[in-house]
Write an enzyme that holds these catalytic residues in place. Structure first.
Site, mmCIF file in Angstrom:
data_model
loop_
_atom_site.group_PDB
_atom_site.id
_atom_site.type_symbol
_atom_site.label_atom_id
_atom_site.label_comp_id
_atom_site.label_asym_id
_atom_site.label_seq_id
_atom_site.Cartn_x
_atom_site.Cartn_y
_atom_site.Cartn_z
ATOM 1 N N LYS A 112 0.819 -1.224 0.000
ATOM 2 C CA LYS A 112 0.000 0.000 0.000
ATOM 3 C C LYS A 112 0.846 1.264 0.000
ATOM 4 C CE LYS A 112 -4.462 -1.687 1.422
ATOM 5 N NZ LYS A 112 -5.675 -1.539 2.215
ATOM 6 N N LYS A 193 -5.818 -10.273 -6.214
ATOM 7 C CA LYS A 193 -6.914 -10.366 -5.230
ATOM 8 C C LYS A 193 -8.124 -9.538 -5.675
ATOM 9 C CE LYS A 193 -7.347 -8.043 -1.221
ATOM 10 N NZ LYS A 193 -7.353 -7.592 0.183
ATOM 11 N N LYS A 196 -11.691 -4.290 -2.985
ATOM 12 C CA LYS A 196 -12.610 -3.156 -2.921
ATOM 13 C C LYS A 196 -12.071 -1.932 -3.636
ATOM 14 C CE LYS A 196 -13.706 -3.305 1.582
ATOM 15 N NZ LYS A 196 -12.852 -2.657 2.530
#
Ligand code: ATP
Ligand code: LTN
Length: 328
Positions: A112, A193, A196
């Site tokens: 991230k 993955k 969201k």
């Protein structure tokens, strides 16, 4: 006494089928047998930039989705992390018992922090707040997808270290990761993955997507040219992902599914997967709107807040006492 389970999801957008299968569905299945804590990790959400108006909407929406997914408010303590100030308080005490090196090794931080040019200190210390969420309640198990395993393991390490240094204070939790729920992948790129925060909507199923769109996304999922419906993530990642989804929706195991579709083509299989997902989401979407606007939702949150504060406060006081923060 019942064993305890706990998990949290971030209100960073409408949750995906991956979140449902990896975390919520496990909680629904276990709620009869365990004392269950399910919260909205809104303090975790602000580790990356959030628009306050969106955050407010997503927080409430997530609670309504929990209920619509079958989370029973009589069997779960449901609350907002930010309404229980002891999580952040405990986190600080734990932060001062966590090493910089440990946090530097967290793969989610590495990923991230690369995505944001200017990332926050909160993104780095995020796993300590997660440890506080877990350790405050002496839980036995933490149902999560595999991407969170490293964070639960860190919570164990922090708890063990604290116990050794200050005397037994925390129960050592275990991650709970179901075989077919470890990781649901993106339908377009099944090596990635289902997330969201993914910008391309084609590969991601959100629980509130229109049902015809859900069907289209599944029918358009990337597969391969091997023409066999076998669970083989290495050589057939797309098909294996669909098998996982179908397995989670129908509770059938891999060999039952391989057998059921041994003479079928990919189109027939995809249609069956789409039917199973659509029929689950249909029920969730119908209940969602009822819960979103009900006053029952606020009553549930009030009682979740009061209950969780009481337990977490005791843990915080115990920690402070052991660390030398008492007056006498
Ligand atoms: P983001 O995409 O914003 O990073 P996320 O969906 O990965 O968010 P959370 O909302 O915090 O992150 O995840 C909540 C739970 O859902 C966690 O237990 C996580 O392991 C699980 N989860 C998330 N994505 C998947 C997935 N694709 N497959 C299985 N479980 C998942
Ligand atoms: N970090 C998790 C969300 C989360 C969580 C928790 C999960 C915050 N606190 C405690 C389990 C237990 C995530 O990003 N998926």
């Amino acid at each position: 006494m019942k064993k305890k389970i706990l998990t949290g999801l971030q209100p960073t957008g409408v949750i995906t089928l991956g979140n449902y299968i990896g975390a919520i569905k496990q909680m629904v299945e276990m709620q009869e047998e365990y004392e269950s804590y399910l919260f909205v990790a809104d303090l975790h959400a602000i580790t990356v930039p959030q628009d306050p108006v969106e955050l407010k909407k997503n927080r409430r929406s997530l609670i309504a989705l929990y209920l619509a997914c079958g989370i029973d408010p009589k069997k779960n303590h449901i609350f907002f992390q930010s309404e229980n100030e002891y999580h952040a308080n405990i986190s600080w005490l734990l932060e001062c018992n966590t090493y910089f090196g440990e946090l530097s090794r967290m793969t989610q931080f590495k990923d991230k922090s690369q995505k944001h040019q200017n990332f926050t200190a909160g993104l780095f210390t995020y796993p300590v707040l997660m440890a506080a969420d877990i350790l405050a309640y002496d839980v036995d198990y933490v149902p999560v997808g595999i991407d969170q395993k490293q964070h639960v393991e860190l919570a164990r390490d922090i708890a063990e270290r604290f116990n050794k240094k200050f005397g037994t204070t925390f129960k050592i939790p275990e991650p709970l990761i179901k075989e077919n729920a470890t990781k649901i992948y993106d339908l377009v790129d099944p090596t990635k993955k289902m997330s969201k925060s993914e910008e391309n909507p084609k590969g991601v199923i959100r629980l509130l997507d229109p049902l015809d769109v859900v069907r289209k996304k599944i029918m358009g999922a990337t597969t391969d040219s091997l023409m066999s419906i076998k669970y083989d993530p290495e050589n057939q990642p797309g098909i294996s992902n669909l098998i996982n989804i179908y397995s989670a929706m129908t509770n059938k195991n891999y060999s039952e599914i391989e057998d059921e579709f041994k003479d079928s083509n990919y189109g027939t299989f995809k249609k069956a997967v789409a039917d199973s997902v659509v029929s689950t989401l249909e029920v969730i979407q119908k209940d969602y709107n009822t819960y979103l606007n009900s006053s029952e939702l606020d009553d549930i949150l009030d009682s979740g807040r009061e209950f969780s504060r009481k337990i977490a406060k005791e843990k915080f006081e115990d920690m402070k006492e052991k660390m030398g923060f008492s007056r006498k």
